[in-house]
Design a protein around this motif. Structure first.
Motif, PDB file in Angstrom:
ATOM      1  N   UNK A   1       0.825  -1.217   0.000  1.00 47.46           N
ATOM      2  CA  UNK A   1       0.000   0.000   0.000  1.00 47.46           C
ATOM      3  C   UNK A   1       0.854   1.259   0.000  1.00 47.46           C
ATOM      4  N   UNK A   2       0.449   2.216  -0.778  1.00 44.22           N
ATOM      5  CA  UNK A   2       1.172   3.473  -0.882  1.00 44.22           C
ATOM      6  C   UNK A   2       0.640   4.446   0.167  1.00 44.22           C
ATOM      7  N   UNK A   3       1.540   5.142   0.828  1.00 46.62           N
ATOM      8  CA  UNK A   3       1.181   6.187   1.778  1.00 46.62           C
ATOM      9  C   UNK A   3       1.788   7.499   1.321  1.00 46.62           C
ATOM     10  N   UNK A   4       1.181   8.614   1.679  1.00 46.94           N
ATOM     11  CA  UNK A   4       1.836   9.896   1.404  1.00 46.94           C
ATOM     12  C   UNK A   4       3.236   9.902   2.007  1.00 46.94           C
ATOM     13  N   UNK A   5       4.201  10.408   1.271  1.00 46.63           N
ATOM     14  CA  UNK A   5       5.592  10.329   1.706  1.00 46.63           C
ATOM     15  C   UNK A   5       5.960  11.376   2.739  1.00 46.63           C
ATOM     16  N   UNK A   6       5.166  12.411   2.903  1.00 48.36           N
ATOM     17  CA  UNK A   6       5.487  13.462   3.863  1.00 48.36           C
ATOM     18  C   UNK A   6       4.224  13.932   4.553  1.00 48.36           C
ATOM     19  N   UNK A   7       4.385  14.421   5.757  1.00 52.22           N
ATOM     20  CA  UNK A   7       3.261  14.945   6.520  1.00 52.22           C
ATOM     21  C   UNK A   7       2.720  16.195   5.826  1.00 52.22           C
ATOM     22  N   UNK A   8       1.445  16.208   5.576  1.00 47.22           N
ATOM     23  CA  UNK A   8       0.797  17.369   4.974  1.00 47.22           C
ATOM     24  C   UNK A   8       0.164  18.201   6.077  1.00 47.22           C
ATOM     25  N   UNK A   9       0.603  19.430   6.204  1.00 45.16           N
ATOM     26  CA  UNK A   9       0.043  20.277   7.255  1.00 45.16           C
ATOM     27  C   UNK A   9      -1.451  20.437   7.074  1.00 45.16           C
ATOM     28  N   UNK A  10      -2.187  20.351   8.160  1.00 45.84           N
ATOM     29  CA  UNK A  10      -3.644  20.492   8.055  1.00 45.84           C
ATOM     30  C   UNK A  10      -4.032  21.917   7.675  1.00 45.84           C
TER      31      UNK A  10
END
Length: 698
Positions: A485-494
């Motif tokens: 499964x692919x996950x976003x590679x970096x935290x996306x600020x809310x």
């Protein structure tokens, strides 16, 4: 939250100069940011060098300047006056500020609040406080009792205070990132500087310390006064960043236009702490036990000469002496605005009204009144007075060890789950289910039990499903063909789209040969989009779909081969959607959350047959007609409004070519470009509607 008297006159005083916003990102901070330091140092000529150095450092984290440091932080016997603990004068890795700037005839919003990479609980608590402060202000002053963000261009300012056009400021921000900052994808190291939008890196130095009316005069931060207009201004400072503990101070001020200038009416303050090692966070009142709070009140009462009883609700404005302790107890704000000094003492800041302090009090409290509007007191407390979080915060403040940085830069579980409906992890499935999904039946899987098959189906259904995805049997399971499964590679600020003007840019018919370059344009701008993929194209370009998920974008279902769904039976509609859902899940382990019906055609049959909400649009770019990039660009900028969903196509070369400029100009116009998952993050009721056209904030 610490509050000042809503009926009092605005107060002024000396103290740390509340510095203004950053200018064009490639230049130094406005000179007023460093005025207090320059006066103290007496070296005016060195200011430009210092500003440039700190401005560069600020590109890597939220920085503020210590302008009100105590001469001595020696322990007090029980309680004593002293100036507030200084805000930090160094970058804090992984910490940035979310910027809001919205001009509205009824109620405007300006300012910033902190965002910490990877810490959903902390960010959520801060955001909730800001949202409540805005809602309270709207209930009192907005015409409809509701705050609605309005896209408003935010000008930049050069070091000399001169105006920088929003588009030029965006270019300068991008140039600074490209030339002097790490890869934007590494959210733990780089904080995007977004002129005319959110996620601006530089804090307002000492913004929670100085006179609010002076702060409100900064046009780079807050809208110009409007006739009969009201404003809520949000400011923030970092008070502690040591080891795994971060502490921030928040300030929300209501203001009105009086004699052509903003004048503060009412103020709230809040301190928030987080231990990134555990994710535990809390406000100031979470630092002390009930017994510790009682001890603190007793020591404050002795120091202030207060006659306040331990219970609340008994103060009188016509009492013979002004009692800030009783005011705080009555309002329930005693421990809202606190920090811990290097000696391990609790620092309590009580809001005071200057014209209610008599001469005797002013003389007795002089050392505690050096910060305008605040009475700053240090209280010594035993170890037993602190909660577990309080003990952790106290130990970090006393040890003063280097800040450990955010716990992780990758997308959090909550963010990853919010990007799509279901994760299917192939490795978590029994061997028999994996074999059936791959079309093979190894000997060790041939005798799989019914119990195992049922477990497989349960695993496939997942626990993060947010839409009505039918449960499939183990024989229907598909698994990713590459690395799981692919996950976003970096935290996306809310991005709270009910507070910050935002719009979603969506792309139909892909993926295709131009998708990769469109993704690169989004990565360069540091924003996210949404991609409506056809099943047949997902099969042809599987890596493009994986790249979309890895980039933090929302992937949606756009049918298998783009028929008009209104021409099909319910079974055929379900087949078009299910086949595409299965293919997307097969190539990246993610099941789409939304459906975009081809051509935007739908009827009751389509609505009822779709397992997901249908997402259409309110701004049609008509880019598929290829009328010219400028025509499409201007149409989008003219028709987009807060909450818009823009329709584009990632299979047309002119669309690919225009994306960098379009994203730049949307930001310059005051929009934050977000994915559909982010757009509806705070609107669950709308996200589950049968048909979605835009985010409705009315």
């Amino acid at each position: 939250m610490t509050t000042s008297d809503p009926d009092s006159s605005p107060t002024t005083g000396t103290g740390a100069d509340p510095a203004g916003s950053p200018d064009s990102p490639a230049r130094s901070l406005p000179r007023r940011t460093f005025l207090g330091l320059l006066v103290v140092a007496g070296v005016i000529g060195a200011g430009a060098v210092t500003a440039a150095r700190d401005r560069t450092a600020a590109a890597r984290g939220f920085t503020a300047i210590a302008g009100t440091a105590d001469a001595s932080l020696a322990p007090v016997a029980e309680a004593g006056f002293g100036d507030t603990v200084p805000v930090l004068d160094r970058p804090v890795t992984g910490l940035g500020v979310q910027r809001a700037f919205s001009l509205h005839p009824s109620l405007s919003l300006g300012g910033r609040w902190p965002v910490l990479t990877g810490q959903d609980a902390f960010n959520g608590r801060v955001e909730a406080w800001v949202r409540q402060a805005v809602a309270d202000c709207a209930n009192k002053y907005a015409n409809a009792g509701v705050f609605t963000p309005v896209a408003t261009p935010v000008p930049g300012h050069a070091a000399d205070g001169s105006y920088v056009a929003p588009a030029d400021a965006v270019d300068a921000a991008d140039a600074m990132r490209a030339n002097g900052s790490p890869d934007r994808a590494d959210a733990a190291e780089t904080v995007g500087l977004f002129a005319g939008s959110v996620l601006d890196t530089s804090g307002l130095a000492g913004s929670t310390r100085g006179d609010i009316d002076t702060l409100l005069a900064d046009r780079a931060e807050f809208p110009a006064p409007q006739e009969h207009g009201h404003l809520i201004a949000i400011a923030c400072d970092t008070t502690l960043a040591a080891g795994t503990v971060l502490g921030v101070q928040l300030r929300a001020s209501r203001a009105a236009t009086i004699d052509g200038a903003h004048r503060s009416l009412f103020e709230q303050r809040q301190s928030v702490f987080v231990d990134i090692a555990t994710g535990t966070c809390g406000a100031g009142d979470s630092l002390l036990t009930a017994a510790g709070r009682d001890t603190a009140i007793a020591r404050l009462r002795t120091l202030l000469g207060s006659v306040a009883p331990a219970d609340i609700g008994t103060s009188r404005r016509d009492a013979p002496a002004y009692d800030p302790l009783q005011d705080a107890l009555d309002a329930g704000t005693l421990l809202d605005d606190v920090s811990v000094d290097p000696a391990g003492q609790l620092v309590v800041r009580l809001a005071v009204t200057a014209d209610r302090i008599d001469d005797a009090q002013r003389h007795a409290w002089a050392d505690g009144l050096r910060t305008p509007g605040l009475l700053c007191i240090r209280v010594a407390l035993d170890d037993s007075a602190w909660t577990d979080l309080g003990s952790t915060v106290r130990a970090a403040a006393m040890a003063e060890t280097p800040w450990a940085g955010p716990a992780r830069a990758a997308a959090s579980d909550a963010q990853a789950a919010g990007t799509q409906a279901t994760f299917t992890t192939g490795d978590a499935l029994p061997a028999s289910a994996r074999a059936r999904a791959a079309g093979t039946t190894p000997a060790d899987a041939a005798g799989a039990s019914a119990e195992e098959a049922a477990r497989s189906a349960t695993l496939v259904a997942g626990t993060t499903t947010t839409s009505a995805v039918p449960t499939r049997t183990a024989d229907e399971v598909t698994v990713p063909t590459e690395d799981g499964p692919v996950r976003p590679t970096a935290y996306a600020w809310p991005v709270p789209c009910d507070l910050v003007p935002a719009a979603a840019v969506t792309f139909d018919d892909g993926p295709g040969e131009y998708t990769a370059e469109i993704l690169a344009a989004f990565a360069a701008a540091g924003v996210h989009g949404s991609f409506m993929v056809e099943g047949q194209h997902a099969e042809q370009y599987p890596q493009r779909v994986r790249d979309e998920i890895a980039g933090g974008h929302t992937v949606c279902d756009h049918s298998w081969d783009h028929p008009a769904l209104t021409d099909l039976t319910a079974a055929q509609v379900r087949d078009q959607i299910t086949r595409t859902d299965d293919m997307v899940e097969r190539v990246c382990g993610v099941r789409p959350r939304f459906v975009r019906p081809p051509y935007g055609f739908y009827d009751d049959t389509v609505v009822q047959a779709s397992p997901h909400p249908l997402v259409v649009w309110d701004v049609d770019s008509l880019d598929w007609e290829e009328p010219g990039q400028r025509v499409v660009h201007d149409k989008i900028l003219r028709e987009a409004s807060t909450g818009s969903i823009v329709l584009m196509h990632d299979v047309h070369e002119p669309t690919k070519a225009m994306m960098p400029g379009l994203l730049r100009d949307l930001r310059a116009a005051g929009f934050t470009v977000v994915s559909l998952a982010t757009l509806f993050a705070h609107a669950d009721d709308q996200a589950e509607q049968a048909v979605i056209r835009r985010l409705d904030l009315a």
